[in-house]
Write a protein that holds these residues in place. Structure first.
Motif, PDB file in Angstrom:
ATOM      1  N   UNK A  89      37.922   6.956   7.709  1.00 21.32           N
ATOM      2  CA  UNK A  89      37.920   7.617   6.403  1.00 21.32           C
ATOM      3  C   UNK A  89      36.768   7.078   5.548  1.00 21.32           C
ATOM      4  N   UNK A  90      36.204   7.932   4.664  1.00 19.44           N
ATOM      5  CA  UNK A  90      35.096   7.470   3.816  1.00 19.44           C
ATOM      6  C   UNK A  90      35.560   6.465   2.779  1.00 19.44           C
ATOM      7  N   UNK A  91      34.710   5.499   2.502  1.00 24.60           N
ATOM      8  CA  UNK A  91      34.996   4.506   1.461  1.00 24.60           C
ATOM      9  C   UNK A  91      33.695   4.179   0.735  1.00 24.60           C
ATOM     10  N   UNK A  92      33.780   3.719  -0.517  1.00 23.68           N
ATOM     11  CA  UNK A  92      32.573   3.448  -1.306  1.00 23.68           C
ATOM     12  C   UNK A  92      31.751   2.299  -0.728  1.00 23.68           C
ATOM     13  N   UNK A  93      30.459   2.357  -0.988  1.00 22.09           N
ATOM     14  CA  UNK A  93      29.585   1.237  -0.667  1.00 22.09           C
ATOM     15  C   UNK A  93      29.400   0.327  -1.879  1.00 22.09           C
ATOM     16  N   UNK A  94      30.334   0.424  -2.807  1.00 21.63           N
ATOM     17  CA  UNK A  94      30.333  -0.460  -3.968  1.00 21.63           C
ATOM     18  C   UNK A  94      30.803  -1.849  -3.545  1.00 21.63           C
ATOM     19  N   UNK A  95      30.481  -2.856  -4.360  1.00 25.02           N
ATOM     20  CA  UNK A  95      30.861  -4.226  -4.010  1.00 25.02           C
ATOM     21  C   UNK A  95      31.098  -5.044  -5.265  1.00 25.02           C
ATOM     22  N   UNK A  96      31.893  -6.090  -5.110  1.00 24.87           N
ATOM     23  CA  UNK A  96      32.022  -7.139  -6.119  1.00 24.87           C
ATOM     24  C   UNK A  96      31.354  -8.373  -5.522  1.00 24.87           C
ATOM     25  N   UNK A  97      30.306  -8.858  -6.154  1.00 26.82           N
ATOM     26  CA  UNK A  97      29.513  -9.964  -5.603  1.00 26.82           C
ATOM     27  C   UNK A  97      29.490 -11.112  -6.600  1.00 26.82           C
ATOM     28  N   UNK A  98      29.884 -12.294  -6.150  1.00 26.46           N
ATOM     29  CA  UNK A  98      29.815 -13.506  -6.962  1.00 26.46           C
ATOM     30  C   UNK A  98      28.749 -14.420  -6.366  1.00 26.46           C
ATOM     31  N   UNK A  99      27.737 -14.707  -7.155  1.00 23.20           N
ATOM     32  CA  UNK A  99      26.632 -15.579  -6.730  1.00 23.20           C
ATOM     33  C   UNK A  99      26.796 -16.906  -7.448  1.00 23.20           C
ATOM     34  N   UNK A 100      27.112 -17.949  -6.697  1.00 22.08           N
ATOM     35  CA  UNK A 100      27.460 -19.255  -7.267  1.00 22.08           C
ATOM     36  C   UNK A 100      26.317 -20.229  -6.998  1.00 22.08           C
ATOM     37  N   UNK A 101      25.682 -20.680  -8.051  1.00 19.48           N
ATOM     38  CA  UNK A 101      24.542 -21.583  -7.882  1.00 19.48           C
ATOM     39  C   UNK A 101      24.386 -22.512  -9.064  1.00 19.48           C
ATOM     40  N   UNK A 102      23.777 -23.655  -8.826  1.00 17.24           N
ATOM     41  CA  UNK A 102      23.569 -24.660  -9.866  1.00 17.24           C
ATOM     42  C   UNK A 102      22.502 -24.173 -10.846  1.00 17.24           C
ATOM     43  N   UNK A 103      22.406 -24.803 -12.020  1.00 18.84           N
ATOM     44  CA  UNK A 103      21.306 -24.462 -12.930  1.00 18.84           C
ATOM     45  C   UNK A 103      19.953 -24.678 -12.253  1.00 18.84           C
ATOM     46  N   UNK A 104      18.991 -23.849 -12.589  1.00 14.39           N
ATOM     47  CA  UNK A 104      17.637 -23.916 -12.028  1.00 14.39           C
ATOM     48  C   UNK A 104      17.598 -23.595 -10.534  1.00 14.39           C
ATOM     49  N   UNK A 105      18.586 -22.825 -10.080  1.00  9.82           N
ATOM     50  CA  UNK A 105      18.567 -22.404  -8.677  1.00  9.82           C
ATOM     51  C   UNK A 105      17.887 -21.055  -8.502  1.00  9.82           C
ATOM     52  N   UNK A 106      17.489 -20.428  -9.598  1.00  3.88           N
ATOM     53  CA  UNK A 106      16.816 -19.138  -9.505  1.00  3.88           C
ATOM     54  C   UNK A 106      17.753 -17.958  -9.491  1.00  3.88           C
ATOM     55  N   UNK A 107      19.010 -18.158  -9.877  1.00  5.48           N
ATOM     56  CA  UNK A 107      19.965 -17.042  -9.890  1.00  5.48           C
ATOM     57  C   UNK A 107      19.462 -15.904 -10.759  1.00  5.48           C
TER      58      UNK A 107
END
Length: 437
Positions: free
Chosen positions: A79-97
């Motif tokens: 069955x079709x489903x969305x290509x949407x996502x929930x993304x959490x990017x976890x990084x220290x300060x000055x990591x270039x997030x």
């Protein structure tokens, strides 16, 4: 142990990552990416020194928004489903997030400027989102700890609905129960950038609820404790052009998404999957199912069950970005299975981090090489346990701690304790097990 296969040749990719080496590393995942997309990640690393985990997480998040309005993926039932996502990017300060995220968003901002509908929901409330009922939506927060304190950040049920492609619609109906029954079609991606300590604080307070509701099992998360490596800037000149390619391809995909959005997503199709690509996906899912049966996913078997979903969405995104025809091929799917494997490992190590080793386990690890040395010096005749206890004092191990550590080594099968009669006295001797002699 998992050995991911490089779909572009060169043999197996070495496992280098978290979750006890069972899953692919960031290097594995980035190396497995299709050529054009892989070049984008390396270009971010080359230009800003951003760690690969951070660069990859941001690319996946923004690409999900770009692709979600172009086509659907297929779930395990077809069955079709969305290509949407929930993304959490976890990084220290000055990591270039932030710097890498903002760079990836440049062509998005330029292309969406003429879209007559609201699409950016950074500061929106759940009521505002329900009122707008977006066709294409993005909620991206560079300050994740602030996001989790907002009403939307706390509304896990709404985040699930948005990611799954349905949004409750606020109407002027007099009866509140009528409002709850009305839902509109949406494609909605959420990207959260946050520091590790803040994320762990949120997890500690919400883990049970977020896992129990199925929310966390829908989240793609990456984490890095590395800062941006300034010495890496300019180290990979061959990656130059990756972001230029991104600036060209993203507007093309967004124009398709906007056209679909103008028709209410009624013409959104699901990309077909080649038979050999399906075989690759099924084989990868079988491996995840085996790990789940072995207890690797512990309290979150649903995470293992969603592997097929994650890989299918990733394959669809890779396929669209590369522009490789109408059917998802084996190359895109092979890349997707490695990246999905990496995300599974990241998820486990973040949501259910391994317990720190006990003192007796630490002592056993410190004692192990000493016992090996003493046994080699004995030429296989064995050594008195009391001799090890005496020598271990040089390691600042008290006799009680040494004996506890030795019991752990006996139980693990490294050595065995065998009483011997020497000069009429029974002495406890440490020997190698028969299989090691």
């Amino acid at each position: 142990m998992f050995v991911p296969v490089n779909p572009y040749g060169g043999g197996a990719l070495p496992p280098q990552n978290s979750a006890s080496g069972l899953f692919a590393s960031a290097f594995d995942a980035v190396t497995a990416l299709p050529p054009r997309l892989g070049k984008v990640v390396w270009n971010l690393h080359n230009r800003y020194g951003v760690p690969l985990d951070i660069a990859l997480g941001n690319v996946l998040g923004v690409l999900s928004f770009v692709c979600q309005g172009v086509s659907n993926a297929l779930d395990s039932k077809g069955d079709p489903m969305p290509q949407s996502a929930i993304v959490h990017v976890v990084g220290v300060p000055f990591s270039g997030k932030s710097v890498s995220f903002l760079r990836l968003m440049e062509p998005v901002e330029k292309t969406m400027v003429d879209w007559p509908h609201q699409w950016d929901f950074e500061d929106s409330t759940p009521q505002g989102i329900k009122r707008v009922a977006p066709v294409l939506g993005l909620c991206a927060h560079e300050e994740g700890d602030a996001f989790f304190q907002t009403s939307l950040g706390r509304d896990l049920a709404l985040q699930i609905s948005l990611r799954d492609g349905r949004v409750p619609v606020v109407t002027r109906a007099k009866r509140q129960e009528d409002d709850r029954k009305k839902k509109g079609v949406t494609r909605f991606t959420t990207i959260v950038l946050i520091q590790p300590d803040r994320y762990d604080e949120w997890l500690n307070g919400n883990r049970r609820k977020a896992v129990g509701s199925g929310f966390l099992q829908r989240v793609w998360m990456v984490r890095s404790y590395l800062k941006s490596d300034k010495s890496a800037i300019g180290r990979y000149p061959q990656s130059e052009g990756g972001l230029d390619g991104w600036d060209e391809r993203v507007p093309e995909l967004l124009e398709l998404a906007k056209a679909n959005g103008n028709s209410g997503l009624a013409n959104l199709h699901a990309s077909e999957v080649a038979s050999d690509a399906s075989y690759v996906l099924n084989l990868a899912q079988q491996r995840i199912d085996f790990l789940d049966a072995q207890g690797v996913f512990r309290e979150a078997s649903a995470m293992a069950a969603r592997y097929h979903e994650r890989a299918s969405v990733l394959a669809g995104m890779f396929h669209l970005y590369e522009g490789e025809g109408l059917v998802i091929d084996r190359v895109s799917m092979s890349a997707a299975t490695v990246v999905a494997d990496y995300l599974a490992g990241q998820w486990l190590s973040i949501v259910f981090p391994p317990a720190p080793p006990s003192q007796v386990e630490l002592d056993a690890g410190e004692l192990l090489p000493l016992v090996h040395v003493l046994l080699r010096e004995s030429n296989g005749s064995g050594i008195r346990e009391s001799e090890v206890v005496t020598c271990a004092k040089n390691l600042n191990l008290a006799p009680a701690r040494t004996k506890a550590a030795l019991r752990r080594l006996y139980d693990a099968g490294h050595f065995r304790l065998k009483p011997r009669t020497i000069n009429g006295r029974v002495v406890d001797m440490i020997e190698y097990p028969p299989r090691l002699i």
